[in-house]
Motif scaffolding. Structure first.
Motif, short mmCIF file in Angstrom:
data_model
loop_
_atom_site.label_atom_id
_atom_site.label_comp_id
_atom_site.label_asym_id
_atom_site.label_seq_id
_atom_site.Cartn_x
_atom_site.Cartn_y
_atom_site.Cartn_z
N GLY A 171 6.97 83.59 45.66
CA GLY A 171 6.82 82.20 46.66
C GLY A 171 5.76 82.24 47.97
N THR A 191 13.04 81.06 49.15
CA THR A 191 11.95 80.33 48.20
C THR A 191 11.88 79.27 48.21
OG1 THR A 191 11.70 82.72 47.60
CG2 THR A 191 10.02 81.23 46.13
N SER A 238 6.55 88.92 52.78
CA SER A 238 7.39 89.12 51.79
C SER A 238 8.87 90.45 51.70
CB SER A 238 6.24 88.52 50.34
OG SER A 238 5.60 89.19 50.16
#
Length: 488
Positions: A4, A139, A256
């Motif tokens: 994402g 996401t 992330s």
């Protein structure tokens, strides 16, 4: 989160690509300066409350406590953002005179200013989603919806002839829509209607040092752009920003990994499981290095070609800044999520001190180097200050808790990947010109080469089965080749 985040980062690059194809560097520089004002203002008025929400949600069991935590952060953050928005709308002429070239830029600036409260509101929702250790809703709402919807609006408005104002309208409308979407996802995790227990003192005690730390950290990312606008002109800013945005793909990979790392570390700290934190830190940082290395390899070997392919010949003047800024980001990534770990352990004042020192270094270096070296001076200041920031945070973490990314496997990874692959790729770049057709091929080659060197040179360890099992379970797929090189 990694997929994402890369999609979100890619959409921003495509967005920059579209804007640079439509606007000349001077007009693009005006857009970049407006985005810097939006980013700094959002960070300031969020008051660090989104971090506080994420930390304490993992520690509360009662729904009324969790719900009250979210509502407290939302009310305080949006209230602060409305005050700043009102101030900037009434004093926009002063801001324009300081960093913009054209007095007409005030209309564009006003659109970015109006987006501030909406940005803060959806940050609070994302903080709540993060507190539940949920990756998929974050996401969906931020990486996919916010970036995707904004891009569609931007293209439509540019085609409709709105010119530079299209960017401002797109950011404002996308932020407003994302507030609704993010809170709908949060409502799936916990009903936002019901009894509440308000804890403003507890939340602010933790969050206020973080807002200053987050602010100076954001300044670290934006001050080079603003000081380039002050010392030079919008055209130089327009050359520098595409390179900076491209290099920012590396911090996206870092963030992330950190989205779940922060609440997980906070929970382990509440259980006094510091040995587990140390183990997770080592494995996470090594995989962070491996995941980011293919991108860094291309930045170092093909900076000129990448700027030409992704933007245009008008922007290749920023290619040297690309590899330099990327190097600073990558060295910072190699020491791991030190700031997140310190925040989870409660050292918010230390984070503030470290961030303030790094910003001071950045401002001094920019003031000294930009007048003489232009955008390369800004790139040097950014690289040095980011390394100073993250290495200092890691040094305190190591000294205080003995938490370190270094193991025999990670050190081997840090030495062998760049030592083997960078000279080879630079040799190839001197004989091959990257094109739009060959770029995907080189991306695949870079990824495969990184994994092959890591696997064949003994960089993998027993704990590396854990991320592979998670990937195989979630997708689901089977990854036999890499597993063959993991010690049992």
């Amino acid at each position: 989160m990694l997929v994402g985040g890369m999609l979100g980062s890619s959409s921003k690059l495509v967005e920059r690509f579209v804007i640079t194809r439509v606007l000349e560097p001077g007009a693009y520089g005006e857009v970049v300066l407006g985005l810097s004002v939006l980013a700094l203002s959002t960070t300031l008025t969020a008051l660090g409350l989104n971090q506080g929400i994420a930390r304490y949600m993992s520690r509360f069991d009662e729904e009324r406590d969790v719900r009250g935590l979210w509502l407290t952060g939302l009310v305080l953050g949006v209230s602060a953002s409305l005050l700043l928005t009102a101030f900037l709308l009434t004093n926009g002429r002063t801001v324009v005179a300081l960093v913009f070239d054209s007095p007409d830029s005030r209309s564009l600036l006003n659109l970015f200013v109006l987006a501030i409260p909406f940005n803060v509101a959806f940050y609070m929702a994302i903080g709540g989603i993060r507190g539940f250790e949920n990756t998929i809703y974050r996401t969906y709402s931020q990486d996919l919806f916010y970036n995707g919807f904004r891009f569609v609006l931007l293209v439509g408005l540019l085609l409709a002839g709105f010119g530079v104002m299209a960017v401002g309208y797109a950011y404002l409308a996308a932020a407003a829509a994302t507030v609704v979407v993010a809170h709908l996802f949060l409502n799936r995790l916990i009903s936002l209607r019901g009894a509440i227990t308000v804890r403003p003192r507890q939340l602010l005690t933790f969050s206020l040092p973080l807002v200053l730390a987050a602010m100076v950290s954001r300044v670290l990312g934006e001050v080079d752009t603003l000081m380039l606008g002050f010392f030079t002109n919008s055209a130089v800013v327009g050359l520098y920003d595409p390179a900076y945005q491209l290099a920012s793909g590396l911090p996206v990979i870092l963030s992330s990994f950190g989205f779940l790392y922060f609440p997980l570390t906070s929970r382990l700290d509440s259980e006094e499981s510091h040995d587990e934190i140390n183990s997770i830190y080592k494995v996470t940082t090594k995989w962070l290095f491996i995941a980011g290395f293919p991108l860094y390899l291309l930045f170092v070997a093909f900076p000129h070609d990448l700027m030409f392919v992704l933007f245009s010949s008008d922007f290749v003047g920023g290619s040297d800044a690309l590899w330099l800024v990327a190097t600073g980001f990558f060295i910072s990534a190699a020491v791991g999520r030190a700031q997140d770990t310190l925040a989870a352990l409660g050292y918010t004042r230390i984070i503030l001190g470290i961030n303030t020192a790094a910003v001071a270094v950045d401002i001094v270096l920019n003031a000294l180097l930009i007048p003489r070296f232009g955008l390369m001076g800004a790139a040097t200041a950014t690289a040095v200050s980011f390394v100073t920031l993250n290495v200092s945070a890691f040094g305190f973490l190591w000294y205080t808790y003995g938490i370190t990314p270094f193991s025999r496997w990670s050190v081997r990874t840090y030495v062998l990947l760049p030592g083997v692959l960078i000279p080879v790729m630079i040799y190839i770049s001197q004989r091959v010109t990257l094109t739009a057709a060959s770029l995907p091929i080189f991306v695949v080659v870079s990824i495969v080469s990184t994994i092959a060197v890591a696997a064949l040179s003994g960089c993998l360890q027993t704990e590396d089965e854990i991320p592979l099992e998670i990937i195989e379970d979630k997708l689901p797929i089977h990854i036999p080749l890499v597993r063959r090189f993991i010690p049992s």
